[in-house]
Scaffold this motif. Structure first.
Motif, short mmCIF file in Angstrom:
data_model
loop_
_atom_site.label_atom_id
_atom_site.label_comp_id
_atom_site.label_asym_id
_atom_site.label_seq_id
_atom_site.Cartn_x
_atom_site.Cartn_y
_atom_site.Cartn_z
N PHE A 195 5.47 6.90 8.03
CA PHE A 195 5.51 6.04 6.88
C PHE A 195 6.71 4.99 7.15
CE2 PHE A 195 2.12 6.49 3.88
CZ PHE A 195 2.12 5.50 3.16
N PRO A 196 8.00 5.62 7.54
CA PRO A 196 9.10 4.89 7.65
C PRO A 196 8.90 3.41 8.67
CG PRO A 196 9.81 6.98 7.85
CD PRO A 196 8.07 7.18 7.81
N GLU A 197 8.19 3.68 9.42
CA GLU A 197 8.01 2.31 10.27
C GLU A 197 7.21 1.31 9.59
OE1 GLU A 197 5.92 1.06 14.73
OE2 GLU A 197 5.74 3.25 14.13
N LEU A 198 6.01 1.74 8.95
CA LEU A 198 5.56 0.90 8.03
C LEU A 198 6.19 0.52 6.89
CD1 LEU A 198 2.81 -0.57 7.23
CD2 LEU A 198 2.28 1.32 5.87
N THR A 199 7.29 1.09 6.26
CA THR A 199 8.02 0.82 5.39
C THR A 199 8.99 -0.17 5.77
OG1 THR A 199 7.94 2.76 4.27
CG2 THR A 199 9.63 1.54 3.63
N LEU A 200 9.56 -0.25 6.96
CA LEU A 200 10.55 -1.45 7.45
C LEU A 200 9.72 -2.58 7.81
CD1 LEU A 200 12.38 0.84 10.04
CD2 LEU A 200 13.30 -0.08 8.16
N TRP A 239 6.06 -1.84 -3.88
CA TRP A 239 5.42 -0.84 -2.79
C TRP A 239 6.71 -0.17 -2.09
CZ3 TRP A 239 5.59 0.05 2.27
CH2 TRP A 239 4.37 0.70 2.79
N VAL A 240 7.45 -1.06 -1.38
CA VAL A 240 8.36 -0.42 -0.79
C VAL A 240 9.33 0.56 -1.72
CG1 VAL A 240 10.96 -0.78 0.46
CG2 VAL A 240 9.05 -2.52 0.62
N GLU A 288 10.37 6.40 -1.97
CA GLU A 288 10.30 7.47 -2.73
C GLU A 288 9.26 8.56 -2.22
OE1 GLU A 288 8.51 8.99 -7.20
OE2 GLU A 288 9.29 6.83 -6.84
N LEU A 289 8.19 8.04 -1.54
CA LEU A 289 7.24 9.10 -0.95
C LEU A 289 7.69 9.60 0.19
CD1 LEU A 289 4.42 10.14 -1.11
CD2 LEU A 289 3.60 8.20 0.46
N GLU A 290 8.26 8.82 0.84
CA GLU A 290 9.20 9.33 2.31
C GLU A 290 9.93 10.51 1.84
OE1 GLU A 290 10.93 6.10 4.33
OE2 GLU A 290 9.00 4.92 4.22
N GLY A 291 11.02 10.16 0.84
CA GLY A 291 11.80 11.11 0.34
C GLY A 291 11.41 12.50 -0.03
N LYS A 305 -3.25 11.41 -1.62
CA LYS A 305 -3.65 9.92 -2.42
C LYS A 305 -2.88 9.06 -2.41
CE LYS A 305 -7.23 8.09 -4.72
NZ LYS A 305 -6.48 6.98 -5.48
N VAL A 306 -1.78 9.41 -2.91
CA VAL A 306 -0.65 8.39 -2.88
C VAL A 306 -0.40 7.49 -1.69
CG1 VAL A 306 1.59 7.92 -3.39
CG2 VAL A 306 0.43 9.41 -4.93
N ALA A 307 -0.07 8.34 -0.68
CA ALA A 307 -0.13 7.71 0.60
C ALA A 307 -1.23 6.64 1.11
CB ALA A 307 0.04 8.73 1.86
N ARG A 308 -2.34 7.37 0.78
CA ARG A 308 -3.43 6.49 1.04
C ARG A 308 -3.73 5.27 0.48
NH1 ARG A 308 -7.00 10.21 0.97
NH2 ARG A 308 -7.69 9.92 -1.17
N ASP A 309 -3.28 5.38 -0.86
CA ASP A 309 -3.27 4.29 -1.69
C ASP A 309 -2.38 3.07 -1.48
OD1 ASP A 309 -5.16 5.11 -3.42
OD2 ASP A 309 -3.96 5.99 -5.01
N LEU A 310 -1.16 3.53 -0.85
CA LEU A 310 -0.27 2.77 -0.55
C LEU A 310 -0.59 1.92 0.85
CD1 LEU A 310 3.06 4.64 -1.22
CD2 LEU A 310 2.46 2.58 -2.07
N ARG A 311 -1.38 2.73 1.72
CA ARG A 311 -1.69 1.92 2.83
C ARG A 311 -2.76 0.94 2.42
NH1 ARG A 311 -0.03 4.32 7.50
NH2 ARG A 311 0.92 6.57 7.37
N ASP A 312 -3.68 1.24 1.53
CA ASP A 312 -4.64 0.24 1.34
C ASP A 312 -3.89 -0.60 0.55
OD1 ASP A 312 -6.53 1.93 1.96
OD2 ASP A 312 -6.90 2.92 -0.13
#
Length: 867
Positions: free
Chosen positions: A496-501, A448-449, A454-457, A422-429
């Protein structure tokens, strides 16, 4: 603390319940004359613009008090105003019966005829001093403890606002805290009752200045422990600013934009000031100030009116994101975007301190649940066990046994770890809402970053959990279900790393944009030269602009003579082609905007009077009509158009006043779109012959175009703006002239090349033109119009902001035509590579459903010139 070390905590306020004049009120209170018999003056604590604060001894009740005495002499003509404000302060303070407001004991007149009032004398520190203690971690002060003080101040102001009182001068120096947790909001000398002028304004409509700000002599007597040391860089400029003379009251660094502009205020102006106090705590300096630099108050006022202060996320990189969100919401430049009242801000501060959901930061059932888990770990453990039993059945027993031992401590966390889906989905939204890359979005982007990283970790953690589940399960069915969920989660997190960048790059743009385009040395130099030159160009009629956030001046266009600007956040700075002196538009190039002057323009066209001499009637066939049109008496007259038809406005609007605006020199390219939308739905993008990164973006609905324009920091033009941009001062059917043939070298339309490709039947194209393209061309390949805009005729249709309206006149400034409807009818303008010349006329409009997506429809954004 000794008496000479104390700082007065006693200034206060609410609403007078009488309409007596100052003289009449003084007559009523003269029974308190000659207070010498009741009070023994022991010394002066502070002196300000309205009067002095004295320490007095009341012998009858054997207590030390603070006495505020009106100053003995006012400037000529100032006496009535000074007395009115002094009395209003006493009355307002006396009527605010709240623990956070120091009560007034007595209002009287002394033996010299001076008005006074007495209050308790409270020992303590103001927040200026407290914030210094927080930064140095001295005397037990922490950020959390300071936030608790700020919360109490918010609660006090919520009460005052409920009584209709606006403080108007909230700042750290006016919030005091005592040794036993007391918190007081001080100095109500410029407070007023919402919705009416204060007593001083009724007396002379000119508010007091520098009220109760100790002068240099008074401050020098305060002990060093009670003073803020500017030598240590603590709140240097912000702490020393005082209330200004004139119609604007308050302290500049803590003024809301509407207060700095001298506008009518309500409680939300105090909310802004409280947000500025929070900003000061988190940033270590007041808004619009810099360490060791004393900024004049008038300069701070100018900066407030020009734009927001430096983004807090740029200064305080380690602050909790919830606090950044609270501060950002409280200090929103638009009062409607702030907390609606001080109580709402207090609730968010309390939620942060109690570990609950901060509404300004995040909301939702899942966020509430995670906060609950953090506060109730024991109960969460039982819940986790229940989840195991429900999801895994008997297989959960084996897993639970496996997790005992070394993994016993984090068993619950591993079960609840599935919440990361759910956290990942919320971040994408959320990511889709963090546009454009401007300072106002920087704090949210930083948050957000941080959350995404933190999520990637936690990817390795979830991989370990998957291995444990695979090894521990006895039930194949349950194992398959849970392993599938973990596999999906891990796959999602791995992307996620690609989006985070990408978001981190956007964050960096937002954090640096103000310096790159407004405040930096290069930006200031470029803007200074452009502003002076623009003011001298006759076409701009003396227009004097100010620096525009996100834009940098390029130079005057060599053909149009108009100034052009680079949109920094949308791509790289354009470079000139040496031979043609045109901008070389590359895939990485950002938007180029042309500053168009204010204008009085026309929308629509006039029909020609064409009579067929053989029949005596108007020709019914278009071929015959155009054959006879050049012989009409209307041919060549302003705004008369042989191609006009029923889709165009029923009424011709000739005098439409439009404000200056920035218009994109080119249609948005596919590369520019891809940078902000991460996908290219263009129907023609797969080959150099049909499309490519510098070709115009197409296959867009109106909703797509609006989203793309907003992400680029712009908007769609109204029909009136578009037609003004297209005509570029001309009154003929095309900006290039009267006839179709004038479009040669100026437009990419359905022409001879298009017909040779077998795309249209005979007669459906314009044989007079041969542009060499069977589809759209790279932007800027053809000659520009007199404004320097390319492809306003042909290439792709361009969406306009308005709904389809026929009779409603365009409004002034932006030309929007609105009949209040809610339908999906929209308009596209300019024609395309897929249409003949008749569809490419300046006045032509086409009714197009806003949901439609055709392979020849794109857009050209505009930006409003900010005053």
């Amino acid at each position: 603390m000794s008496s000479h070390e104390s700082k007065d905590l006693s200034a206060g306020t609410p609403a007078p319940s009488t309409n007596l004049t100052g003289d009449a009120l003084l007559a009523r209170i003269r029974r308190n004359t000659a207070p010498e018999a009741r009070y023994e003056v022991r010394g002066e604590i502070a002196r300000g613009g309205m009067g002095a604060i004295l320490e007095v001894w009341e012998g009858d009740l054997r207590r030390t008090l603070a006495m505020k005495v009106i100053r003995a002499r006012a400037e000529p003509g100032d006496e009535a105003q000074l007395l009115a404000r002094f009395l209003e302060e006493a009355q307002i303070t006396a009527q605010l019966t709240h623990p956070g407001v120091i009560p007034v004991h007595v209002l009287g007149v002394d033996g010299e005829g001076r008005a006074f009032f007495t209050m308790p004398l409270v020992r303590g520190h103001d927040l200026d001093h407290v914030f210094g203690l927080v930064r140095r971690a001295e005397e037990g002060w922490s950020q959390t403890r300071a936030l608790a003080v700020l919360l109490k101040a918010c609660e006090t102001m919520a009460y005052a606002h409920s009584r209709g009182v606006i403080h108007r001068d909230l700042k750290p120096a006016n919030v005091m805290t005592g040794a036993f947790g007391e918190v007081y909001v001080m100095d109500w000398g410029v407070a007023k009752i919402a919705g009416r002028a204060d007593r001083a304004q009724r007396a002379e409509d000119a508010p007091r200045a520098q009220d109760e700000q100790p002068d240099a002599h008074a401050r020098s007597k305060a002990p060093a422990s009670e003073r803020v040391s500017s030598e240590r860089g603590e709140l240097d400029a912000g702490s020393d600013l005082h209330t200004l003379e004139g119609a604007i009251v308050g302290t500049p660094s803590f003024m809301s934009p509407e207060q700095a502009a001298g506008s009518e205020l309500d409680a939300r102006s105090d909310v802004y000031a409280m947000g500025a106090i929070l900003y000061t705590l988190l940033a270590g300096r007041a808004p619009y100030t810099a360490p060791h630099v004393r900024t004049p108050p008038i300069e701070i006022l100018r900066q407030i009116q020009a734009g927001p202060p430096r983004a807090l996320a740029q200064i305080a990189t380690d602050v909790a994101p919830e606090l950044l969100s609270i501060c950002e919401k409280a200090m929103a430049r638009d009062p409607a975007a702030r907390y609606p009242d001080m109580q709402a801000m207090a609730e968010d501060l309390r939620a942060f301190l109690e570990g609950r959901v901060v509404r300004a930061h995040r909301t939702g059932a899942w966020i509430e649940f995670r906060k609950w888990v953090a506060r109730n770990r024991g109960m969460a453990g039982a819940l986790a066990a229940l989840i195991v039993a429900m999801l895994l059945g008997t297989g959960g027993v084996a897993w639970t046994q496996k997790l005992k031992g070394d993994l016993e401590k984090d068993r619950n966390a591993r079960i609840l770890g599935l919440s990361d889906t759910k956290v990942a989905r919320d971040l994408r939204d959320q990511e889709g809402e963090l546009w454009p890359a401007v300072p106002d979005k920087s704090q949210a982007l930083v948050t957000w970053v941080r959350d995404a990283q933190e999520l990637e970790g936690r990817i390795g953690y979830h991989r370990e959990t998957r291995n444990l589940v695979a090894a521990a399960h006895e039930s194949a069915q349950n194992e398959a279900w849970l392993l599938e969920q973990l596999d999906l989660l891990i796959k999602d997190l791995e992307s996620f790393p690609e989006l985070t960048l990408k978001v981190a790059a956007r964050r960096d743009v937002a954090l640096s944009l103000e310096e790159r385009t407004v405040t930096g040395a290069d930006a200031r130099s470029r803007w200074a030269a452009a502003i002076e030159d623009i003011a001298q160009i006759p076409a701009y009629s003396g227009l004097r602009i100010r620096p525009q956030l996100g834009l940098l001046p390029l130079e005057r266009d060599p053909q149009s003579g108009l100034w052009e600007f680079w949109s920094v956040a949308t791509g790289e700075e354009p470079v000139r082609e040496p031979e043609t002196r045109r901008w070389n538009i590359l895939p990485e190039t950002g938007l180029v905007f042309v500053l168009l002057p204010a204008s009085r323009t026309a929308v629509g066209s006039k029909p020609l009077t064409v009579i067929d001499p053989e029949t005596g009637d108007r020709p019914t066939a278009w071929a015959r009509f155009f054959e006879l049109a050049p012989g009409s008496s209307d041919w060549g007259q302003p705004y008369h158009d042989p191609g006009r038809d029923s889709r165009e406005p029923e009424q011709f609007f000739e005098d439409v006043d439009l404000a200056p605006l920035f218009a994109s020199k080119y249609e948005v390219t596919q590369a520019q779109w891809l940078r902000v939308c991460d996908e290219n739905p263009s129907q023609h993008h797969d080959s150099a012959s049909l499309g490519g990164p510098t070709h115009p973006m197409e296959t867009l609905s109106w909703f797509d175009a609006v989203k793309g324009a907003e992400r680029l920091g712009a908007s769609l033009p109204t029909e009136a703006q578009w037609e003004f941009m297209c005509r570029a001062g001309s009154t003929s059917p095309f900006s290039s002239g009267l006839e179709y043939v004038t479009l040669q070298d100026h437009a990419n339309i359905a022409d001879a090349t298009f017909q040779r490709g077998g795309n249209l039947s005979e007669g459906s194209h314009t044989p007079e033109v041969d542009d060499g393209y069977a589809c759209h061309a790279p932007v800027g390949r053809f000659e520009p119009n007199p404004f320097g805009l390319h492809d306003v005729h042909g290439n792709v249709w361009e969406w306009c902001l308005d709904r389809l309206v026929t009779t409603v006149p365009p409004r002034a400034r932006d030309g929007l035509r609105d009949d209040g409807g809610t339908g999906l009818e929209g308009t596209i303008r300019g024609g395309s590579w897929n249409t003949g010349a008749r569809s490419c006329r300046c006045a032509n409009r086409y009714n197009f459903d806003r949901n439609n997506t055709d392979g020849d429809v794109g857009f050209r954004p505009v930006r409003i010139l900010e005053d």
